[in-house]
Design an enzyme around this catalytic site. Structure first.
Site, short mmCIF file in Angstrom:
data_model
loop_
_atom_site.label_atom_id
_atom_site.label_comp_id
_atom_site.label_asym_id
_atom_site.label_seq_id
_atom_site.Cartn_x
_atom_site.Cartn_y
_atom_site.Cartn_z
N HIS A 163 49.42 34.15 36.88
CA HIS A 163 48.35 34.47 35.94
C HIS A 163 48.36 35.97 35.70
O HIS A 163 48.64 36.75 36.62
CB HIS A 163 47.00 34.04 36.54
CG HIS A 163 45.83 34.80 36.01
ND1 HIS A 163 45.27 35.88 36.69
CD2 HIS A 163 45.10 34.66 34.88
CE1 HIS A 163 44.25 36.35 35.99
NE2 HIS A 163 44.13 35.64 34.89
N ARG A 182 42.28 43.35 29.53
CA ARG A 182 41.16 43.19 28.61
C ARG A 182 40.37 44.50 28.47
O ARG A 182 40.44 45.38 29.33
CB ARG A 182 40.24 42.06 29.08
CG ARG A 182 39.69 42.27 30.46
CD ARG A 182 38.99 41.02 31.00
NE ARG A 182 38.44 41.29 32.33
CZ ARG A 182 39.13 41.17 33.44
NH1 ARG A 182 40.39 40.77 33.41
NH2 ARG A 182 38.57 41.43 34.60
N HIS A 205 54.86 41.87 44.46
CA HIS A 205 53.95 42.94 44.89
C HIS A 205 54.54 44.33 44.62
O HIS A 205 53.80 45.27 44.32
CB HIS A 205 53.59 42.77 46.36
CG HIS A 205 52.51 41.75 46.60
ND1 HIS A 205 51.17 42.06 46.54
CD2 HIS A 205 52.58 40.43 46.87
CE1 HIS A 205 50.46 40.98 46.77
NE2 HIS A 205 51.29 39.97 46.98
N HIS A 244 34.42 28.04 49.07
CA HIS A 244 34.07 26.72 49.61
C HIS A 244 35.21 26.12 50.43
O HIS A 244 34.99 25.22 51.23
CB HIS A 244 33.66 25.78 48.48
CG HIS A 244 34.73 25.54 47.46
ND1 HIS A 244 35.17 26.52 46.61
CD2 HIS A 244 35.46 24.43 47.16
CE1 HIS A 244 36.12 26.03 45.82
NE2 HIS A 244 36.31 24.76 46.14
N GLY A 248 29.81 30.70 24.41
CA GLY A 248 30.11 29.80 23.30
C GLY A 248 31.51 29.96 22.76
O GLY A 248 31.77 29.70 21.58
#
Length: 305
Positions: free
Chosen positions: A111, A115, A150, A180, A263
């Protein structure tokens, strides 16, 4: 200091095209292009983007790389919670985000995103920052691969100060963690957000360096493993580990939550999802197996370079 969103946008569009071209050369199949637009007045945000998708490729089972540029006047909770000073301001956000899911279980998922965000109000200084990073999620661990990735991350940050890589690496280790499960999503990389401390020009240069290093960081690993023989066992484990990817993206990922809460366009937000996934009840790998080695030797954070 001149803050220029148009300059950032031009870079992001060019980065998307360059990465698509490199991946098409690797895969032999072309990405499809889906251009979308959300006109002003149709909801809480306006703007548009370009989603480029490759599904059922020769190497990539699914790969998605999206560019988006959206504006609005009310911020979703994920954005305003940490920065109360931007509440009520007009805002603009743009970025390139990608996830690559190779078919071969020996080739890792990766990934990357870069931005830019800016919030403006008449008579006040704009509030702006950059964010991004890249990380690696192998299913079968290879030390040389993880060190290569890395090292590329460290090389991307080196011109901007030696303290940034350890800081952004730890940020990545802490961020891509499934609370979790008490388990890292992968073997990390670098991650940063709300970054403006170098001023606009140098901060933008850092983001460009991160984006420009992705191809060298990731593609050699897929090239290396795309033809490695595998069987049903490896595919089964890959599908099981992909479940962790889905859990992280839907529960914790700030970009996914920002998109859904503001949205945004659902198809473009969720194109990062792997196409084939499995969950099992309380499954654990047998000790001493390659699958167990991922948990013992690779997922625990460590200094790789």
């Amino acid at each position: 200091m001149t803050i220029s969103p148009d300059t950032v946008k031009s870079y992001l569009l060019d980065l998307q095209l360059r990465i698509v071209a490199a991946l098409e050369q690797l895969d032999g199949k072309q990405f499809i292009t889906d251009q979308w637009e959300r006109p002003a007045g149709s909801g809480p945000i306006a703007g548009g983007g370009i989603s480029r998708i490759l599904e059922e490729g020769n190497v990539l089972e699914r790969g998605g790389i999206g560019f988006s540029h959206v504006t609005g006047t009310s911020l979703p909770p994920t954005a305003a919670a940490n920065r109360p000073e931007i509440a009520g301001r007009r805002w603009e956000a743009m970025g390139v985000s990608l996830v690559m899911h190779p078919r071969n279980p020996y080739a890792p998922t990766s990934h990357m995103n870069v931005r830019f965000f800016i919030a403006t109000e008449e008579g006040k200084e704009p509030v702006w920052w950059f964010g991004g990073g890249m990380d690696l999620t192998p299913y079968y661990g290879f030390e040389a691969d993880v060190k290569h990735f890395h090292q590329a991350c460290r090389d991307a940050l080196a011109p901007f100060g030696g303290e940034l890589h350890p800081r952004f690496k730890k940020w990545c280790d802490d961020y891509f963690y499934l609370k979790h499960r008490k388990e890292p999503r992968g073997v990390g990389g670098i991650f940063f957000d709300d970054f403006n401390e170098l001023g606009f020009e140098r901060s933008f240069a850092l983001v460009r360096s991160v984006g420009d290093h992705f191809i060298d960081a990731y593609l050699p690993l897929v090239e290396k493993h795309k033809d490695t023989p595998y069987g049903e066992r490896e595919r089964d484990f890959q599908a099981y580990r992909r479940g962790r990817y889905v859990e992280f993206n839907l529960v914790f990922d700030r970009g996914t939550l920002f998109g859904l809460q503001s949205g945004g366009r659902t198809e473009s937000i969720l194109m990062s999802m792997p196409p084939v996934v499995k969950w099992r009840y309380d499954w654990k790998p047998q000790p001493g197996t390659p699958e167990a080695k991922l948990y013992t030797d690779f997922l625990p954070p460590r200094d790789w370079v």
